[in-house]
Structures are given as structure tokens and as C-alpha cells.
Scaffold this active site. Structure first.
Site, short mmCIF file in Angstrom:
data_model
loop_
_atom_site.label_atom_id
_atom_site.label_comp_id
_atom_site.label_asym_id
_atom_site.label_seq_id
_atom_site.Cartn_x
_atom_site.Cartn_y
_atom_site.Cartn_z
N SER A 53 0.73 -0.87 -0.28
CA SER A 53 -0.04 0.22 -0.34
C SER A 53 1.07 1.42 -0.05
CB SER A 53 -1.28 0.29 1.40
OG SER A 53 -2.11 0.67 1.01
N ASP A 62 -8.75 -4.56 -6.68
CA ASP A 62 -8.39 -3.92 -5.24
C ASP A 62 -9.40 -2.81 -6.02
OD1 ASP A 62 -7.36 -2.10 -4.12
OD2 ASP A 62 -5.63 -2.46 -3.89
N HIS A 81 -7.65 -5.54 -1.38
CA HIS A 81 -6.31 -4.21 -1.85
C HIS A 81 -5.08 -5.12 -0.41
CE1 HIS A 81 -3.69 -0.91 -0.92
NE2 HIS A 81 -3.79 -0.94 0.52
#
Length: 732
Positions: free
Chosen positions: A598, A673, A705
Site C-alpha cells: 500500500s 482492488d 487491497h
């Protein structure tokens, strides 16, 4: 009692030593042992409830209750016995993704009734009512999901959202009636809009008054929000979604607030001011239910107004305003008191501290170079607030008692040497403390408001047949310390694992996150990543994390360093840490890799771009490559509006300078995602390919994600391990 608890938790394991494997790390039972989540005390303080995962299926949770008087515990709702296995609606699936519980099964939420007699339990899209004697009643049976189920404070009604309208259910008769109309298409009643769930940590869209007479309801209309085409690529095919996604610099959903009379259905619209381009940050009722307290945040997030709303007319007035030159961090620490005053936390002096507002005047109750994170409870009779703060050290959170009538010295109620999270009952008479350290998986105890009279809810002692006990003999304790930031002045905290039993300098994995708004990695706690880090240490890797400027919990100036400057100061600080690492005798300076997911994936790319040749390899998981693709509330908070400061985005993006990458790169992403959309990675792939820059890729069909779950977690980490072994060893 404190010494006894510490001795119990740290007693030596009795089982024979075993070797960690990825299969065991992600297998059953979970290595962290039994770790109940969503712990709550009933309003009367009698019962402690929690969700417990099964030893043979760690992703599935059931509802349990413990009698705080006797210590007796039993399962209230068995998710397998009552669950239908029905497919969740897209709306509920997305809510779970927002809450980062998409990989969990069974019961993932519940709500106590105000009379402490029953609990509302969502399960497989429907709602159930559970009694403390084990009786369970099904309330709904529909093809769609009932969202955000809540029991009214007096316990007579249940509110929930179905098909984008708010519905009330009378528990005495079982009859339903819609409170709102017109939901559908782009309009939703009673649920939080996307950015509220994803970035504002506001998961609710309706709020009951204390006396059950009124209910404040959000109405959101996504019509202004641009449509993006999102392909959810799965193993069995691709589904294409026309998703309303508020990218930075584009229009948000239009949000209004209404107050409904529950008996008549009549409503008034709340005056949120003349500017429609604002955020509805928080909604609360005063203790007597006579007024509504609404937090209104400006689009640029530099101003937060506390509005006092008359629920009979919808008219509002500003009680007070918070301002910032950069941005305001939202919190859930508002506590209305009986005399009309408010307990509140503010960063107005540079750190998050406790204040009391009364009759237009402020009293600052705590001060110093440390942060208050949570207000766990307030006991007005004793004149005490209970706060969770990092007063002693940034690497641990502790519970303190603080006077609310005059400033005073906080009294620490939890044990140093642990990181603590705390929940209290409505009257702040008892505390549920969940604590952990790098040597102790999460354990939970119940105590009185003074931190005394402790009773284990889950001791989770690392001994006997505890799942992690066979690995404690080879467990490596981290070293904590500080180094200087790139400015040569600021102290940065780090966590360092150095393997034992190996000769010569070792390879290093810089484990990075580095983003704002979340806690750091250099913390004395048991994390989800700890077993994997221990596994890599057992293979001879040095694991190193440092909390750069821009991360939270060190005061506003420390975090503000990232304002309009993503990809600069945090990259410089990480590179300064690498320079320090290279000087350590146990480090091979030619064999340093970097891994992050991320924001950490974004940091991996920025580090490879900023310092070619520094890293032997980099692993970027689900990275943001173009901040223009990310949502309004998060991105504009730190970078501003791209329509006004496009140059800030150009400097912050990872894509423009991607061709500077020269070191081996492994790019990973879930192909469904909807947070950091897959377009971020495909844009990077295309740019590297056109420039003939080699890289490796591993993508995960059907995953969002977070790429987690049985089997796939082993695959992900085996892929990372093999890549690092190949590339880092070649750098000898």
C-alpha cells in the site's frame, strides 16, 4: 497483581522447539493463539462479549459472552449453526473491504441493546437477535443484505438499511416499516458514503437519540461523483463495475442530514451551512438528547466546526472551531457531559491533548510532548477521564486516569512493557484491556476503573500447548532505538531484528510503510506481520523498520513534514536509516532489500527511484503510482487539490520518474482492488515496458487491497522469499 500477571504471561514454553514454516504461519490454529476481537461491555457492565475465531478455521468468528461476576463464559451464537452461507450483497462486501475484514467469515459485528438483555447479530446478510441464555431469533430473511443494524438505546426498535432506505423493526411485534423513501440509484439513506467509510473512520449513517424518540439520518447522493470503470478480475472471469469513485480533485457525494421523529416519520433538514462542498465528519447527541452535535469539516480539511443543532427545527450554530495550517486529524473522542460541557481532544498546542469546553471557555487538561489517542471513558461522579496515550514512550500506549475539573498529572493504570488497547463500559466502571508485546501475543483482562481486580478474559499464556510455544526458543527479540532523520536533528524510532547463529554480515530487509495517518511500525506490540518477520530472521535476514517524519503519534509538526511533500522527507529519512544500517557490523551493505504494501509499496518505488543501486531488490505491493487516482479525503488532506496545485502531484507521484528504477523489482497487486485500484500497477507496468526496464509481477485474481487467506498467503510470501533470495544473493 501486576507482577503476577507479568510472570504468568512470560513463563517459559514447555513444548519442544520447532521450526517456523510459511505453511504453519498461515495455517490453523493461529500462531497468535486465541485472540478475541470486538470486545464490548454491556451497558450495565455485567457482561463482556467478544468475537472469537475457531482454532480449526481462524477466519471464522462466533459470538461469546463472559459473566464478569462469576467468570463463566459461553458461546452465544454459533455462526455455523445459524449461518446460511448466503452470498453477501455487493454493498456489504464493500463495507467489509472498507473495514479491512473482507477475509473474515461468520459473525463480524454485533450491537448491544440499551437494557443489556439482548444483542443484535448480523450474519450472512440477515439480522438475528440473541439472548444471554443462548436463545436466538431470526429477524430478517431476505435476498439482499441488511446493513448497519442497530438496537435503539431503549431496546424496543432495530434500525437497519435495506435497498438504500432506513427501516425500523419493532422487536415486540416483528413488524417493519420504512422510515425513509426515495433511496435507490445514486441516493442512499442511513449509511456512510464511500470516503466516510474509507478515510474518515465514520462507519455509520444514522444515530439514535438517547430516548428513542428521534433519529438523525444521513442522505447521500452520489450523482455528482464521477463514474469510473473498475474491472474486478477473478479466477472465474471478469466483472465490470461502473463505480462512483471520488478521485482527488473531483466532486464528492452530496451529503445532507435529517432528524426524523420515530413515531410520526416527520423530519427536518439540518442546516449544515451555505457551502455544500463539506464533509459530515461526526454526529453525536448531547447526553440529555435535547441537542445534536455535528462536526462539519471543510473540503480542504483545515477547518472543523462543532455545530449545535436544534433537532426540532434543524437550525444550527457554531459552538467552536478548530483550524490548522495543514490539516485537522479527525477523532472519536467527543464526550458530552451532563452539565452540557464537552470532553474533547485537540492538536491546537502541537500535540493531541485533552480539553474541556464549558460555556464557551476551554480548560486544557493534559499537556506535554506526547499524544492522547483515545478517550476510553468518563466518570463524571469521580471527575475522571480515562485516556489512552503514549506519555512515557512513543512505542507503547498506556491507559491513564486524568481529572476533568482541573489540569492534573495523568495516573498510569496499565503495565509498561506492553502496548495497550482499551474499551470501557458506559459508566466507565470497568475496562477491557487488550495488550501485547513483541514477546507476547495479545492477551485480554478485565479490570476496575483503577486498573485493579484484574481477571483474565484470555490469558493466552505462551506456555504448554500454546500454538507459538514450540517456536519461542528461536524467537528473536527486537532492538528498539533512535537514529537521526535526514535533517540531522529529529529523532526517529526504529525496530531491528538481528538473527542469531549466523556468521558474517547478513542481508537486510527494510520493512517500510512510512505513510501519514496511521501508527508507526517501531512499536512494542505483536502484529500480524511478526511471525513472517521471525521466519525471515530464522533464515538469516536482518529486519529493520523506522518511523520516518510524516507518520502519526509524534505530534503535529512531525506529521506535518509530509504536507504537499509526499515522497520527499519520508524517502530521505528511510535513506538516512539505510546509511546508518550500512555502518553496522552485522549488515552486508550490498545486500539490502526493501518491502512494503500500500503506502509501503509506494515508498518502495520512490526509494528505488531516488537511490538506484542502493537496494539489491524491492518488493512493491499494491502501490499508489498516481495520487490523482486516489480518493479525495485522503489525498487532498496531504497534497491539496490537484486542480489548484498540480505540481505537487507531479512531484509526489511514483509514475513520472519510474524509468529511474534500475534495481530488481517485484510488483504485486490484487486484481479486484477498489482502494488502490489495479490501474496504478498497470500504468507502471506499461511505462516500464515501453522503457525496456525489466521487472517481475505477481497478481492475484479476485483479491482486493489485502491479499490474505488460506493458501494464498503462503503463495504470496513464498513468491516474495524466492524473489529476494535470488536477487539479493546475486548482489554479493
Amino acid at each position: 497483581m501486576l507482577a503476577a500477571l507479568a510472570a504468568l504471561s512470560l513463563s517459559a514454553p514447555a513444548m519442544a522447539q520447532q521450526t517456523l514454516t510459511l505453511e504453519r504461519i498461515f495455517g490453523n490454529p493461529p500462531l497468535a493463539g486465541p485472540t478475541p476481537r470486538l470486545l464490548k461491555l454491556s451497558p450495565d457492565g455485567r457482561w463482556l462479549t467478544s468475537l472469537r475465531n475457531r482454532p480449526d478455521e481462524k477466519e471464522r468468528f462466533d459470538l461469546w459472552a463472559l459473566d464478569t461476576r462469576t467468570g463463566a463464559e459461553r458461546m452465544l451464537v454459533d455462526s455455523k449453526s445459524f449461518g446460511t452461507g448466503a452470498t453477501l450483497s455487493e454493498a456489504e462486501r464493500m463495507q467489509r473491504e472498507r473495514a479491512r475484514i473482507a477475509d473474515q467469515k461468520g459473525i463480524v459485528a454485533y450491537d448491544w441493546s440499551g437494557d443489556s438483555q439482548t444483542l443484535l447479530v448480523p450474519l450472512d446478510g440477515d439480522l438475528y437477535l440473541a439472548w444471554l441464555d443462548g436463545k436466538v431469533r431470526r429477524l430478517t430473511d431476505t435476498k439482499t443484505s441488511e446493513l448497519d443494524g442497530t438496537v435503539s438505546p431503549k431496546g424496543h426498535l432495530v434500525s437497519f438499511v435495506r435497498d438504500q432506505n432506513l427501516i425500523l423493526l419493532d422487536l415486540a411485534t416483528g413488524k417493519e416499516r420504512p422510515l425513509t423513501q426515495g433511496g435507490g440509484g445514486t441516493v442512499s439513506w442511513g449509511t456512510a458514503e464511500f470516503v466516510a467509510q474509507e478515510e474518515m473512520h465514520r462507519n455509520r449513517g444514522h444515530w439514535w437519540s438517547p430516548d428513542d424518540r428521534l433519529i438523525a439520518v444521513e442522505r447521500s447522493d452520489e450523482a455528482p461523483v464521477a463514474i469510473v470503470t473498475r474491472a474486478a478480475i477473478g479466477a472465474d472471469g471478469t466483472r465490470v463495475y461502473q463505480q462512483r469513485y471520488p478521485k482527488a480533485g473531483t466532486d464528492n457525494a452530496k451529503v445532507d442530514l435529517y432528524v426524523f421523529d420515530v413515531a410520526t416519520g416527520k423530519n427536518v433538514k439540518v442546516d449544515l451551512g451555505p457551502d455544500p462542498d463539506i464533509y459530515l465528519a461526526r454526529v453525536d447527541w448531547t447526553k440529555d438528547g435535547k441537542m445534536l452535535l455535528v462536526q462539519r469539516e471543510s473540503r480542504d480539511q483545515k477547518r472543523l466546526d462543532m455545530l449545535r443543532v436544534d433537532p426540532a427545527t434543524g437550525k444550527s450554530a457554531i459552538l467552536f472551531t478548530e483550524t490548522a495550517k495543514t490539516w485537522i486529524n479527525l477523532n472519536d473522542n467527543l464526550k458530552p457531559l451532563s452539565d452540557g460541557s464537552l470532553i474533547w481532544t485537540s492538536e491546537r498546542d502541537g500535540f493531541s491533548h485533552l480539553y474541556r469546553w464549558k460555556d464557551g471557555a476551554w480548560t486544557q487538561l493534559t499537556s506535554g510532548p506526547w499524544d492522547v489517542r483515545d478517550v476510553a471513558g468518563v466518570d463524571e461522579a469521580k471527575g475522571l477521564a480515562y485516556i489512552v496515550a503514549n506519555r512515557e514512550t512513543p512505542i507503547e500506549w498506556q491507559l491513564y486516569a486524568v481529572p476533568i475539573n482541573t489540569p492534573g498529572t495523568p495516573k498510569q493504570l496499565t503495565d509498561s512493557g506492553f502496548n495497550n488497547a482499551v474499551e470501557m463500559d458506559k459508566g466507565a466502571t470497568h475496562a477491557i484491556v487488550t495488550r501485547s508485546s513483541t514477546a507476547q501475543p495479545p492477551q485480554t483482562y478485565l479490570a476496575d476503573a483503577n486498573g485493579q481486580g484484574r481477571r483474565w478474559v484470555e490469558e493466552n499464556k505462551l506456555a504448554g500447548d500454546h500454538p507459538y510455544a514450540p517456536f519461542m526458543a528461536s524467537h528473536v527479540a527486537p532492538r528498539f532505538g533512535t537514529i537521526k532523520a535526514a535533517d540531522g536533528v529529529t529523532d526517529l524510532y526504529y525496530k531491528l531484528y538481528v538473527p542469531t547463529g549466523f556468521s558474517g554480515p547478513r542481508p537486510v530487509l527494510l520493512w517500510v510503510y512510512g505513510g501519514p495517518g496511521t501508527g508507526g511500525q517501531a512499536r512494542n506490540e505483536w502484529t500480524r506481520d511478526l511471525p513472517v518477520q521471525q521466519y525471515l530472521v530464522s533464515k538469516g535476514w536482518v529486519i529493520f523498520s523506522v518511523d520516518n517524519r510524516g507518520t502519526a503519534d509524534r505530534g503535529k509538526a512531525f506529521e506535518d513534514a509530509i504536507y504537499h511533500a509526499m515522497g520527499t522527507v519520508e524517502v530521505a529519512d528511510q535513506l538516512a536509516a539505510v546509511d546508518w544500517l550500512k555502518k553496522q557490523p552485522f549488515v552486508d551493505p550490498k545486500r539490502i532489500g526493501v518491502y512494503g504494501w500500500s503506502y509501503g509499496g509506494y515508498m518502495t518505488l520512490k526509494l528505488l527511484e531516488a537511490a538506484p543501486g542502493t537496494f539489491a531488490a524491492g518488493v512493491a505491493g499494491a502501490p499508489v503510482t498516481r495520487w490523482e487516482l486516489y480518493d479525495t479525503h485522503y489525498t487532498e488532506r496531504y497534497l491539496g487539490d490537484p486542480r489548484k496545485v498540480p505540481e505537487v502531484y507531479q512531484h509526489a507521484d511514483a509514475l513520472p520518474n519510474a524509468t529511474a528504477i534500475r534495481d530488481p523489482l517485484l510488483l504485486m497487486h490484487g486484481m479486484s482492488d477498489d482502494n488502490v485500484v489495479f490501474d496504478n500497477s498497470t500504468a507502471l507496468m506499461a511505462k516500464l515496458q515501453v522503457a525496456a526496464i525489466p521487472f517481475e509481477t505477481m497478481v492475484y485474481p479476485g483479491f482486493g487491497h489485502g491479499v490474505r487467506g488460506p493458501g494464498v498467503s503462503v503463495h504470496l510470501w513464498r513468491t516474495i522469499e524466492n524473489f529476494l533470495d535470488r536477487q539479493v544473493e546475486q548482489a554479493r
